[in-house]
Design a protein around this motif. Sequence first.
Motif, PDB file in Angstrom:
ATOM      1  N   PRO A  88       0.797  -1.226   0.000  1.00 37.78           N
ATOM      2  CA  PRO A  88       0.000   0.000   0.000  1.00 37.78           C
ATOM      3  C   PRO A  88       0.830   1.276   0.000  1.00 37.78           C
ATOM      4  CG  PRO A  88       0.047  -0.955   2.191  1.00 37.78           C
ATOM      5  CD  PRO A  88       0.770  -1.921   1.290  1.00 37.78           C
ATOM      6  N   LYS A  93      -3.466   2.532   1.719  1.00 39.84           N
ATOM      7  CA  LYS A  93      -4.372   2.234   0.614  1.00 39.84           C
ATOM      8  C   LYS A  93      -3.601   1.580  -0.533  1.00 39.84           C
ATOM      9  CE  LYS A  93      -7.980   4.310   2.472  1.00 39.84           C
ATOM     10  NZ  LYS A  93      -9.213   3.585   2.861  1.00 39.84           N
ATOM     11  N   GLN A  95      -3.172   1.169  -4.261  1.00 42.99           N
ATOM     12  CA  GLN A  95      -3.522   1.830  -5.517  1.00 42.99           C
ATOM     13  C   GLN A  95      -2.730   1.181  -6.647  1.00 42.99           C
ATOM     14  OE1 GLN A  95      -2.726   6.048  -4.432  1.00 42.99           O
ATOM     15  NE2 GLN A  95      -4.949   6.289  -4.369  1.00 42.99           N
ATOM     16  N   GLU A 107      -8.253   1.684  -7.039  1.00 43.95           N
ATOM     17  CA  GLU A 107      -8.410   0.938  -5.799  1.00 43.95           C
ATOM     18  C   GLU A 107      -9.513  -0.105  -5.915  1.00 43.95           C
ATOM     19  OE1 GLU A 107      -8.904   3.502  -2.419  1.00 43.95           O
ATOM     20  OE2 GLU A 107      -7.269   4.844  -3.014  1.00 43.95           O
ATOM     21  N   ASP A 108      -9.334  -1.218  -5.200  1.00 44.25           N
ATOM     22  CA  ASP A 108     -10.390  -2.208  -4.947  1.00 44.25           C
ATOM     23  C   ASP A 108     -10.787  -3.060  -6.147  1.00 44.25           C
ATOM     24  OD1 ASP A 108     -10.503  -1.159  -2.366  1.00 44.25           O
ATOM     25  OD2 ASP A 108     -12.033   0.312  -2.924  1.00 44.25           O
ATOM     26  N   LYS A 120     -12.015   3.132 -11.336  1.00 44.94           N
ATOM     27  CA  LYS A 120     -12.817   2.177 -10.561  1.00 44.94           C
ATOM     28  C   LYS A 120     -14.270   2.158 -11.042  1.00 44.94           C
ATOM     29  CE  LYS A 120     -14.280   1.020  -5.865  1.00 44.94           C
ATOM     30  NZ  LYS A 120     -14.200   1.383  -4.423  1.00 44.94           N
ATOM     31  N   ASN A 166     -11.862  -5.711  -1.114  1.00 39.95           N
ATOM     32  CA  ASN A 166     -10.680  -5.321  -0.359  1.00 39.95           C
ATOM     33  C   ASN A 166      -9.492  -6.150  -0.829  1.00 39.95           C
ATOM     34  OD1 ASN A 166      -8.821  -4.441   1.528  1.00 39.95           O
ATOM     35  ND2 ASN A 166      -9.637  -5.713   3.174  1.00 39.95           N
ATOM     36  N   SER A 210       1.681  -2.404  -8.127  1.00 36.94           N
ATOM     37  CA  SER A 210       1.138  -1.598  -7.031  1.00 36.94           C
ATOM     38  C   SER A 210       2.034  -0.397  -6.749  1.00 36.94           C
ATOM     39  CB  SER A 210       0.970  -2.448  -5.758  1.00 36.94           C
ATOM     40  OG  SER A 210       2.208  -2.957  -5.307  1.00 36.94           O
ATOM     41  N   LYS A 263      -0.001   9.394  -1.759  1.00 36.81           N
ATOM     42  CA  LYS A 263      -1.300   9.144  -2.356  1.00 36.81           C
ATOM     43  C   LYS A 263      -1.368   9.777  -3.741  1.00 36.81           C
ATOM     44  CE  LYS A 263      -6.271   9.687  -1.626  1.00 36.81           C
ATOM     45  NZ  LYS A 263      -7.336  10.210  -0.742  1.00 36.81           N
TER      46      LYS A 263
END
Length: 316
Positions: free
Chosen positions: A54, A59, A61, A81-82, A108, A120, A169, A176
């Motif tokens: 992360p 997080k 991304q 994300e996700d 997303k 997640n 990743s 961020k």
Amino acid sequence: MYGMISTWRMAYEGVVNQFERLKEGEFAGNVLEASIREIEDFENFISVGYGGLPNEEGKLQLDAAYMNGSTFEIGAVAGMEDIKNPISVARLLSQDRFNIFRVGDGAKKFAESEGFLSENLLTDYSKNKWEERLKKVENEELTPYDGHDTVGTVVLDKDKNIVSGTSSSGLFMKKKGRIGDSPLPGSGFYADSDIGGATATGLGEDLMKGILSYEVVRRMGMGLSPMDAAQTSLKDFEEKLERKYGKVGAMSLVCMNNKGEWGIATNVDFTFVVATNEQEPTIYTSKRTEDGETVIEKAAAEWVEEYLSNVLTRQE
């Protein structure tokens, strides 16, 4: 002629599992997407997809890109994300005429509109790694950055289609919204079926300064062998970057031309995987010696066996 080349030993099982399809005449894009998805899905590979490392806020991304060298179609996502398989989202975007590069929430939302599930992606292991590094940075003032091994793949099929793709990743503990070279056309990847394809891995902030994947393909188009194209591109750029910027980060390149010939260049210890009509999937190790020469060796059978055994039971 047909073949594929991928960065890092983590690509090995994906190459092994998809190479039979390439032998049977499958389209290069399908082979590339499936091989990268295997890496994205496997949590032990902590720099790509599910279980990735992360950013500074904890997080995950993800960045990914896809290019069809026969049509010049490109799709890319960044800071998404996700969504578990960014390579598939990137490939789907390549089919659009507009809006082919999407970031963050936009990427997303597009993925969800196309049926991708939001989930997640942090595992207990990757969360623990983040918590450990956060404490070290706070208490010992260590640099947070570590772990940025991008999977990059080039595939040539029997119909002479060449595709390239990446998934990552990004830098561990990155700021961020930070984006590296991986999803940027020409920097992290490039493909031209008239010539060949290339991808890059390493410190994105330096790689993007040289547009190195495009440069490798350009030099192959000028008549250089893949090995010469990769190594001269990296060497020339390193010298220029050192002169202009004063420092050079880790950088590695892999490439393949439309004859199935391959090449690599690196300034660090580096592993990669190759499979062609003339050889079964093989892991290679490479490094640059003190006198500037690149040494490439087939990984010993015992080394490969130990690696494959370990990767099933511990994080790589």
